[in-house]
Motif scaffolding. Structure first.
Motif, PDB file in Angstrom:
ATOM      1  N   THR A  74      56.466  14.997  38.270  1.00 35.80           N
ATOM      2  CA  THR A  74      55.961  15.133  39.745  1.00 35.80           C
ATOM      3  C   THR A  74      54.617  15.174  39.588  1.00 35.80           C
ATOM      4  O   THR A  74      53.958  14.811  40.559  1.00 35.80           O
ATOM      5  N   LYS A  75      54.018  16.096  38.625  1.00 41.43           N
ATOM      6  CA  LYS A  75      52.610  16.110  38.384  1.00 41.43           C
ATOM      7  C   LYS A  75      52.052  14.893  38.460  1.00 41.43           C
ATOM      8  O   LYS A  75      50.844  14.591  39.146  1.00 41.43           O
ATOM      9  N   GLU A  76      52.326  13.748  37.667  1.00 40.88           N
ATOM     10  CA  GLU A  76      51.968  12.498  37.460  1.00 40.88           C
ATOM     11  C   GLU A  76      51.994  11.875  38.484  1.00 40.88           C
ATOM     12  O   GLU A  76      50.827  10.985  38.989  1.00 40.88           O
ATOM     13  N   PHE A  77      53.110  12.033  39.347  1.00 42.08           N
ATOM     14  CA  PHE A  77      53.293  11.192  40.613  1.00 42.08           C
ATOM     15  C   PHE A  77      52.142  11.538  41.717  1.00 42.08           C
ATOM     16  O   PHE A  77      51.682  11.046  42.529  1.00 42.08           O
ATOM     17  N   ASN A  78      52.062  13.056  41.664  1.00 43.69           N
ATOM     18  CA  ASN A  78      51.086  13.624  42.658  1.00 43.69           C
ATOM     19  C   ASN A  78      49.846  13.072  42.470  1.00 43.69           C
ATOM     20  O   ASN A  78      48.862  12.537  43.498  1.00 43.69           O
ATOM     21  N   GLN A  79      49.433  13.007  41.234  1.00 43.06           N
ATOM     22  CA  GLN A  79      47.886  12.272  40.668  1.00 43.06           C
ATOM     23  C   GLN A  79      47.943  10.570  41.234  1.00 43.06           C
ATOM     24  O   GLN A  79      46.927  10.220  41.786  1.00 43.06           O
ATOM     25  N   TYR A  80      49.040  10.003  40.967  1.00 42.31           N
ATOM     26  CA  TYR A  80      49.194   8.705  41.280  1.00 42.31           C
ATOM     27  C   TYR A  80      49.148   8.546  42.884  1.00 42.31           C
ATOM     28  O   TYR A  80      48.241   7.678  43.174  1.00 42.31           O
ATOM     29  N   LEU A  81      49.767   9.187  43.614  1.00 47.28           N
ATOM     30  CA  LEU A  81      50.034   9.280  45.144  1.00 47.28           C
ATOM     31  C   LEU A  81      48.382   9.519  45.584  1.00 47.28           C
ATOM     32  O   LEU A  81      47.912   8.733  46.632  1.00 47.28           O
ATOM     33  N   SER A  82      47.733  10.646  45.011  1.00 44.97           N
ATOM     34  CA  SER A  82      46.494  10.836  45.623  1.00 44.97           C
ATOM     35  C   SER A  82      45.489   9.885  45.350  1.00 44.97           C
ATOM     36  O   SER A  82      44.651   9.436  46.163  1.00 44.97           O
ATOM     37  N   SER A  83      45.411   9.479  44.086  1.00 46.73           N
ATOM     38  CA  SER A  83      44.758   8.132  43.895  1.00 46.73           C
ATOM     39  C   SER A  83      44.786   6.970  44.603  1.00 46.73           C
ATOM     40  O   SER A  83      43.826   6.118  45.090  1.00 46.73           O
ATOM     41  N   GLN A  84      46.167   6.414  44.936  1.00 45.84           N
ATOM     42  CA  GLN A  84      46.500   5.402  45.556  1.00 45.84           C
ATOM     43  C   GLN A  84      46.316   5.470  47.394  1.00 45.84           C
ATOM     44  O   GLN A  84      46.046   4.565  48.024  1.00 45.84           O
ATOM     45  N   LEU A  85      46.795   6.953  47.622  1.00 43.84           N
ATOM     46  CA  LEU A  85      46.678   6.936  49.206  1.00 43.84           C
ATOM     47  C   LEU A  85      45.398   8.090  49.583  1.00 43.84           C
ATOM     48  O   LEU A  85      45.456   8.508  50.812  1.00 43.84           O
ATOM     49  N   GLY A  86      44.532   8.199  48.819  1.00 41.93           N
ATOM     50  CA  GLY A  86      43.574   9.588  49.106  1.00 41.93           C
ATOM     51  C   GLY A  86      42.497   8.871  50.127  1.00 41.93           C
ATOM     52  O   GLY A  86      42.154   9.902  50.834  1.00 41.93           O
ATOM     53  N   SER A  87      42.147   7.783  50.207  1.00 43.65           N
ATOM     54  CA  SER A  87      41.318   7.275  51.141  1.00 43.65           C
ATOM     55  C   SER A  87      42.034   6.933  52.549  1.00 43.65           C
ATOM     56  O   SER A  87      43.307   6.874  52.635  1.00 43.65           O
ATOM     57  N   ALA A  88      41.062   7.111  53.494  1.00 43.34           N
ATOM     58  CA  ALA A  88      41.818   6.969  55.166  1.00 43.34           C
ATOM     59  C   ALA A  88      41.984   5.373  55.179  1.00 43.34           C
ATOM     60  O   ALA A  88      41.451   4.596  54.587  1.00 43.34           O
ATOM     61  N   ILE A  89      42.949   5.107  55.745  1.00 43.77           N
ATOM     62  CA  ILE A  89      43.121   3.596  56.264  1.00 43.77           C
ATOM     63  C   ILE A  89      42.030   3.079  57.141  1.00 43.77           C
ATOM     64  O   ILE A  89      41.888   2.069  56.999  1.00 43.77           O
ATOM     65  N   SER A  90      41.237   4.069  57.678  1.00 42.27           N
ATOM     66  CA  SER A  90      40.006   3.139  58.417  1.00 42.27           C
ATOM     67  C   SER A  90      39.287   2.642  57.474  1.00 42.27           C
ATOM     68  O   SER A  90      38.497   1.579  57.826  1.00 42.27           O
ATOM     69  N   GLU A  91      39.234   2.831  56.369  1.00 42.81           N
ATOM     70  CA  GLU A  91      38.357   2.024  55.201  1.00 42.81           C
ATOM     71  C   GLU A  91      39.111   0.654  54.950  1.00 42.81           C
ATOM     72  O   GLU A  91      38.323  -0.301  54.653  1.00 42.81           O
ATOM     73  N   LEU A  92      40.116   0.307  55.411  1.00 43.83           N
ATOM     74  CA  LEU A  92      40.636  -0.908  55.229  1.00 43.83           C
ATOM     75  C   LEU A  92      40.331  -1.723  56.373  1.00 43.83           C
ATOM     76  O   LEU A  92      40.143  -2.965  56.382  1.00 43.83           O
ATOM     77  N   ALA A  93      40.513  -1.136  57.765  1.00 43.07           N
ATOM     78  CA  ALA A  93      40.145  -1.989  58.868  1.00 43.07           C
ATOM     79  C   ALA A  93      39.916  -0.948  59.820  1.00 43.07           C
ATOM     80  O   ALA A  93      40.420   0.194  59.834  1.00 43.07           O
ATOM     81  N   ASP A  94      39.594  -1.343  61.041  1.00 43.48           N
ATOM     82  CA  ASP A  94      39.172  -0.690  62.061  1.00 43.48           C
ATOM     83  C   ASP A  94      40.416  -0.423  62.974  1.00 43.48           C
ATOM     84  O   ASP A  94      40.916  -1.100  63.528  1.00 43.48           O
TER      85      ASP A  94
END
Length: 497
Positions: A74-94
């Protein structure tokens, strides 16, 4: 690891060198994908991805995410999730112009999960009649150890089917086990990328070789038993109609990925689990307007809107094999898939279905290794595997058992016709009637399970009675000659009551 079944012989043994080479190639390939793979966020939301990038991203992230959660990291999953989904979607598209929010609101996960989970039920169901047929074909008073092994696996497959129904009910999708379209038709291929057929056969080296292929593990190496002779045996959110065709998150594409890349039952559950998590991530975003950063945020709510009263719970299940898990959140899905995968191919890279150190009385072997014991007529425990073992204590999963003998009399089985049909008995009124009665009993067994997963859990009590009746009726069929070489047998066909 994919097991190729050729001319119904037991899968070819591979050397430790070959297994390590396969593992090295896989590791190298994964490392390249890990460097170059698109992010999980891009996999879900980037409408500019090519299908090739989508497929490679799906391979990488389904393996990464599944390994973490199904191995309780779980701890490693939390790190993975944060690294993969940490930025806002707006950075990908308006978001003002991309239609991302509209796409999220419009996605309907229910028909997709209904199809994929119902297919999982079909996979589990498809194994039960072949296992029962081989079991019932063994003549009374013979092959006691082999009979016990086959019976234990058949019971656990029934458990797996019920637990997949629990997962469906947890996401508020009605499971079905007793309709004509839910019946396997033999001979058949499992709905994955496999090259062998499953059918109804008498107890023989042929049928056991097929069972070994069905239960093949995903990993080429397994921990060797200790040598001890004293032991007893996105595209989803297109920017405009012009790029809508780049929406790869469709049922056809998701199933296509399975048919191209999934070779074992364990791998099917890995990919299915990833799809469930993907829809849970999307549901979280729709509800909160942000992406989840931890397992705690992802665990509850979202797609888990089912009625808890429909869950089959341990105290309501009357089978003797395995542990039944109710499902009310993502944690329940993890427990179910861990149980199914562990019982089939082994847990924690071992030959056991769970870690034996957790239980005073030890643990059973996984299905694959139980069937190999029967095929090779020896137990695993008590054997010497040092010739097959590397410096890390790992050996190829195909290593044969070398423990004390497991006596098998292959001749002590009824010569049943392979894959019989009721139509084969049309010229014999009495035999046809017996075949019909068997199929009625099997239908009643499935009806009892169906009623139970619809919320009438007490109906499961009837399943024990039907199982006893099935054996008696099957043996009655197998005792009767059909032609000069074969006897009759159960057909497991749908029938109206």
């Amino acid at each position: 690891m994919r097991q190729r079944l050729i001319h119904k012989t037991e899968p070819q043994e591979i050397s430790l060198k070959e297994a390590k080479l396969k593992g090295a190639k896989a590791s190298g390939r994964n490392a390249v994908v890990a460097e170059d793979a698109v992010s999980l966020q891009s996999l879900l939301f980037d409408s500019t991805l090519s299908k090739e990038d989508w497929m490679e991203g799906l391979k990488h992230h389904s393996k990464t995410l599944t390994n973490l959660l199904l191995n309780d990291q779980t701890k490693e999953f939390n790190q993975y999730l944060s690294s993969q989904l940490g930025s806002a979607i707006s950075e990908l598209a308006d978001q003002e112009t991309s239609g991302v929010k509209k796409g999220l609101a419009d996605i309907n996960y229910r028909p997709i999960l209904q199809d994929l989970l119902q297919t999982a039920i079909l996979i589990e169901h498809s194994t039960i009649p072949p296992y029962l047929t081989a079991l019932y074909s063994i003549k009374d008073g013979t092959n006691a150890s082999a009979s016990q092994i086959i019976r234990s696996v058949a019971v656990e497959e029934m458990l797996h089917m019920i637990m997949v129904c629990n997962v469906m009910n947890a996401v508020n999708i009605q499971p079905s086990v007793n309709r004509p379209q839910n019946y396997p038709t033999y001979p058949m291929k499992l709905p994955m990328n496999v090259d062998f057929y499953v059918g109804l056969e008498t107890f023989s080296t042929n049928s056991i070789a097929t069972f070994i292929a069905i239960e093949s593990p995903s990993n080429p190496l397994v921990k060797a038993p200790k040598y001890d002779h004293d032991i007893q045996p996105n595209t989803l959110f297109a920017k405009s109609a012009a790029v809508q065709e780049n929406n790869f998150w469709t049922l056809d594409n998701m199933k296509g990925f399975i048919m191209e890349n999934v070779h074992t039952i364990g791998e099917y559950y890995d990919v299915l689990f990833f799809y469930i998590v993907v829809f849970q991530i999307i549901a979280y975003y729709k509800e909160h307007g942000s992406l989840p950063q931890s397992f705690k945020e992802l665990n509850t709510g979202g797609i888990f809107t089912g009625d808890p009263a429909k869950q089959i719970r341990p105290e309501q299940y009357y089978g003797s094999g395995g542990k039944l898990h109710a499902v009310e959140a993502l944690a329940g899905v993890i427990a179910v898939f861990q149980e199914i995968k562990g019982q089939g191919e082994g847990a924690d890279d071992s030959i056991f279905d769970v870690d034996p150190s957790q239980f005073e009385e030890g643990a059973e072997l996984a299905h694959y290794f139980r069937f190999k014991e029967v095929f090779h007529e020896h137990y695993y425990l008590g054997g010497d595997y040092r010739p097959f073992t590397d410096e890390n204590g790992m050996m190829p999963v195909t290593t044969p058992p070398t423990g004390k003998p497991l006596p098998v009399d292959w001749s002590a089985a009824y010569p049943m016709k392979e894959n019989p049909k009721l139509s084969d008995y049309a010229g014999n009124k009495e035999l046809y009637a017996q075949g019909v009665e068997f199929n009625k009993t099997y239908r009643r067994l499935l009806d009892a399970i169906q009623s139970a997963v619809e919320g009438n859990q007490r109906e499961l009590e009837k399943s024990i009675m039907y199982m006893y009746a099935l054996k008696e009726q099957a043996v009655g069929l197998m005792n009767q000659p059909l032609d000069a070489q074969h006897n009759a047998g159960p057909t497991f066909e749908y029938i109206n009551l």
